[in-house]
Design a protein around this motif. Structure first.
Motif, PDB file in Angstrom:
ATOM      1  N   LYS A   8       0.809  -1.212   0.000  1.00 33.79           N
ATOM      2  CA  LYS A   8       0.000   0.000   0.000  1.00 33.79           C
ATOM      3  C   LYS A   8       0.850   1.273   0.000  1.00 33.79           C
ATOM      4  N   LYS A   9       1.917   1.300   0.796  1.00 31.41           N
ATOM      5  CA  LYS A   9       2.761   2.495   0.870  1.00 31.41           C
ATOM      6  C   LYS A   9       3.482   2.741  -0.456  1.00 31.41           C
ATOM      7  N   PHE A  10       4.033   1.663  -1.020  1.00 29.52           N
ATOM      8  CA  PHE A  10       4.752   1.811  -2.292  1.00 29.52           C
ATOM      9  C   PHE A  10       3.803   2.241  -3.398  1.00 29.52           C
ATOM     10  N   ALA A  11       2.680   1.560  -3.496  1.00 29.59           N
ATOM     11  CA  ALA A  11       1.729   1.839  -4.577  1.00 29.59           C
ATOM     12  C   ALA A  11       1.159   3.249  -4.489  1.00 29.59           C
ATOM     13  N   SER A  12       0.896   3.724  -3.285  1.00 34.06           N
ATOM     14  CA  SER A  12       0.299   5.055  -3.138  1.00 34.06           C
ATOM     15  C   SER A  12       1.286   6.160  -3.485  1.00 34.06           C
ATOM     16  N   LEU A  13       2.570   5.943  -3.202  1.00 33.11           N
ATOM     17  CA  LEU A  13       3.584   6.968  -3.476  1.00 33.11           C
ATOM     18  C   LEU A  13       4.146   6.898  -4.885  1.00 33.11           C
ATOM     19  N   TYR A  14       4.427   5.694  -5.341  1.00 36.74           N
ATOM     20  CA  TYR A  14       5.144   5.517  -6.604  1.00 36.74           C
ATOM     21  C   TYR A  14       4.281   4.973  -7.745  1.00 36.74           C
ATOM     22  N   GLY A  15       3.216   4.280  -7.391  1.00 37.70           N
ATOM     23  CA  GLY A  15       2.370   3.683  -8.426  1.00 37.70           C
ATOM     24  C   GLY A  15       2.990   2.427  -9.014  1.00 37.70           C
ATOM     25  N   ASP A  16       4.195   2.557  -9.563  1.00 36.46           N
ATOM     26  CA  ASP A  16       4.879   1.437 -10.205  1.00 36.46           C
ATOM     27  C   ASP A  16       6.320   1.858 -10.458  1.00 36.46           C
ATOM     28  N   LEU A  17       7.111   0.946 -10.963  1.00 29.45           N
ATOM     29  CA  LEU A  17       8.442   1.301 -11.441  1.00 29.45           C
ATOM     30  C   LEU A  17       8.308   2.068 -12.759  1.00 29.45           C
ATOM     31  N   ASP A  18       9.306   2.885 -13.058  1.00 30.35           N
ATOM     32  CA  ASP A  18       9.315   3.641 -14.307  1.00 30.35           C
ATOM     33  C   ASP A  18       9.550   2.678 -15.472  1.00 30.35           C
ATOM     34  N   LYS A  19       8.625   2.665 -16.432  1.00 33.52           N
ATOM     35  CA  LYS A  19       8.732   1.780 -17.595  1.00 33.52           C
ATOM     36  C   LYS A  19       8.931   2.572 -18.886  1.00 33.52           C
ATOM     37  N   GLY A  20       9.558   3.734 -18.781  1.00 29.15           N
ATOM     38  CA  GLY A  20       9.815   4.553 -19.951  1.00 29.15           C
ATOM     39  C   GLY A  20      10.586   3.799 -21.018  1.00 29.15           C
TER      40      GLY A  20
END
Length: 223
Positions: free
Chosen positions: A143-155
């Motif tokens: 929950k903490k990771f998802a709320s702050l970051y959403g996901d890893l950068d997949k650029g």
């Protein structure tokens, strides 16, 4: 918190990116640098209680030089228009995953991960994600990771266009196995930068990222 004068220096540097202007304003730069170093030292001291791998660092081991390497660049501007600090075991020159703070008016962020590691590290990280995707997925969906970051950068610049050799397209982890860097970022507004709770916000971002950092380093440090 940072001083408004630190942000003003960076804004002015963006407008006047020359050695002559910088030399004239060197005292202002030194003050801004000391202000940022004070923040970095505070983050090390407080977050080091949670992640002991960075507890012995000093600001000078984390903060990047403001001078740009222009040897192979078309842009010959002599200075970066940001200040950055990397919090990794071994300091800013470490090849391990770690945490990062980027200070640039309008473009600031906190986060981290591992950026463009060498081929051996990439192989180890992909293998760890493949073997332990359940653990990796739990970190992403925390929950903490998802709320702050959403996901890893997949650029696009951070990912292969197709699956890496040895992995199938239908692998449930394929989007993460295709990555060449594993990083996550959360923005910091200019208001955040001068707020008394800035260090707390950075530390909270690092705490949410810590399980990912530990997962990546577990892979990289495998013999």
């Amino acid at each position: 918190m940072l001083q408004t004068s630190t942000l003003a220096f960076l804004n002015n540097l963006k407008k006047h990116n020359t050695k002559e202007w910088f030399d004239t304003n060197r005292k202002v730069y030194e003050s801004a640098k000391a202000d940022f170093a004070s923040l970095v030292d505070h983050v090390i001291r407080e977050f080091g209680k949670k992640d002991t791998s960075i507890a012995s660092l000093q600001a000078k081991e984390c903060i990047f030089r403001i001078n740009r390497d222009v040897r192979f660049s078309k842009d010959k501007s002599p200075y970066k228009t940001n200040m950055g600090a990397s919090f990794s075991k071994g300091g800013k020159k470490s090849m391990l995953a770690g945490y990062y703070v980027h200070l640039e008016p309008g473009k600031s962020f906190a986060g981290g991960g591992i950026y463009m590691p060498d081929a051996d590290a990439i192989k180890k990280i992909r293998q760890e994600i493949d073997y332990c995707y359940s653990d990796f997925s739990k970190i992403l969906h925390n929950k903490k990771f998802a709320s702050l970051y959403g996901d890893l950068d997949k650029g696009k610049e951070l990912s292969l266009s197709r699956e890496p050799k040895g992995y199938e397209k239908d692998n449930p982890a394929i989007d993460y196995l295709k990555l060449k860097s594993w990083i996550a970022m959360t923005p910091l507004t200019d208001e955040d930068l001068t707020d008394k709770n800035l260090s707390k916000k950075i530390i909270s971002a690092f705490e949410a990222l810590q399980p990912m950092i530990e997962f990546l380093n577990r892979a990289v440090e495998t013999v």
